[in-house]
Design a protein around this motif. Structure first.
Motif, PDB file in Angstrom:
ATOM      1  N   GLU A 166       4.337  -8.646 -40.736  1.00 51.37           N
ATOM      2  CA  GLU A 166       3.112  -9.376 -41.081  1.00 51.37           C
ATOM      3  C   GLU A 166       2.699 -10.311 -39.951  1.00 51.37           C
ATOM      4  OE1 GLU A 166      -0.155 -11.078 -43.175  1.00 51.37           O
ATOM      5  OE2 GLU A 166       0.861  -9.130 -43.202  1.00 51.37           O
ATOM      6  N   ARG A 167       3.680 -10.931 -39.313  1.00 53.71           N
ATOM      7  CA  ARG A 167       3.377 -11.831 -38.202  1.00 53.71           C
ATOM      8  C   ARG A 167       2.703 -11.062 -37.061  1.00 53.71           C
ATOM      9  NH1 ARG A 167       8.164 -15.601 -37.456  1.00 53.71           N
ATOM     10  NH2 ARG A 167       9.203 -13.613 -37.113  1.00 53.71           N
ATOM     11  N   ASP A 168       3.242  -9.875 -36.731  1.00 50.62           N
ATOM     12  CA  ASP A 168       2.630  -9.056 -35.681  1.00 50.62           C
ATOM     13  C   ASP A 168       1.212  -8.646 -36.066  1.00 50.62           C
ATOM     14  OD1 ASP A 168       4.960  -9.228 -34.233  1.00 50.62           O
ATOM     15  OD2 ASP A 168       5.714  -7.259 -34.840  1.00 50.62           O
ATOM     16  N   SER A 169       1.040  -8.338 -37.353  1.00 50.30           N
ATOM     17  CA  SER A 169      -0.281  -7.930 -37.831  1.00 50.30           C
ATOM     18  C   SER A 169      -1.283  -9.082 -37.753  1.00 50.30           C
ATOM     19  CB  SER A 169      -0.160  -7.425 -39.279  1.00 50.30           C
ATOM     20  OG  SER A 169      -1.405  -6.986 -39.770  1.00 50.30           O
ATOM     21  N   VAL A 170      -0.808 -10.294 -38.041  1.00 48.31           N
ATOM     22  CA  VAL A 170      -1.686 -11.472 -37.958  1.00 48.31           C
ATOM     23  C   VAL A 170      -2.133 -11.693 -36.517  1.00 48.31           C
ATOM     24  CG1 VAL A 170      -1.721 -14.000 -38.109  1.00 48.31           C
ATOM     25  CG2 VAL A 170      -0.848 -12.646 -40.021  1.00 48.31           C
TER      26      VAL A 170
END
Length: 237
Positions: A166-170
């Protein structure tokens, strides 16, 4: 890939091999016991946590003391009453033998001098130190306790994976820099607590992130999976 139970079984086997070995092989067998701990996610994490704040030098002074002159043994080895501290103490002893900070032969002569033979001293050592150490670990991790520990470990690893994704996606999203910072603050807190456990706080952070994401119009498969698995305070973490 070994399961948690197989890793515990390997540790128990290595303890048995140490207890059944000859003194000449003791250093090698102690190293194998410690290696079985280092290669087990569960045991490594457990011993890392219990030794983190354990004052080993103070324990040595308290539990390894000289007896009055003329006593049968030169020194006497005692153990902490608390079972977790006892495990930490014995683990640190084994590490000292393995690294060479403490000589096993000299230790046996001081603390386990039986009939003057190395065999008798080593047998007394394995019976009074290694055997209880093995039994305590087996009791702590067997059956339901082991299953719960394995589940909790897998859940923590999965949450760390989801938070990272999720962090990479953000980072790659079209959110404003300000909103990205807000998202990352929550995700970083989630990642930190995923390593420590704590179902209630993790559930609160997951729910908080869900409401934040909804408020900024963000949807992702990682959010949905985190919510479905970890929004319950009773989750095994």
């Amino acid at each position: 890939m070994e399961t948690g139970r197989e890793q515990i079984d390997l540790f128990l086997k290595k303890c048995d091999e140490l207890m059944q070995s000859k003194f000449i092989l003791a250093d090698t067998k102690i190293g194998e016991v410690l290696k079985s701990i280092a290669t087990s996610d569960l045991l490594y994490a457990f011993f890392r946590d219990i030794t983190k704040d354990f004052d080993y030098p103070a324990a040595q002074k308290k539990y390894m003391y000289y007896l009055p002159e003329g006593s049968y043994h030169k020194r006497k080895l005692l153990f902490p009453e608390d079972p977790v501290e006892r495990l930490a103490f014995v683990f640190c002893l084994l590490v000292d033998f393995d690294t060479g900070r403490m000589d096993l032969d000299a230790f046996l002569q001081e603390f386990f001098y039986e009939d003057g033979s190395v065999y008798g001293s080593f047998y007394a050592f394995t019976n009074q130190v290694v055997k209880p150490f093995k039994s305590a670990v087996r009791t702590m991790f067997r059956d339901q306790k082991l299953n719960a520990a394995v589940d909790a470990h897998h859940n923590r690893a999965e949450l760390v994976r989801l938070v990272g994704a999720e962090r990479d996606s953000v980072y790659a999203s079209e959110l404003s820099d300000e909103k990205k910072v807000d998202a990352l603050l929550i995700l970083n807190a989630l990642a930190a607590h995923a390593e420590k456990g704590g179902g209630a706080l993790i559930a609160a952070l997951v729910c908080g992130y869900r409401y934040f994401a909804k408020s900024v119009g963000r949807n992702s498969e990682y959010i949905e999976e985190m919510c479905s698995r970890f929004a319950d305070p009773e989750a095994a973490l």
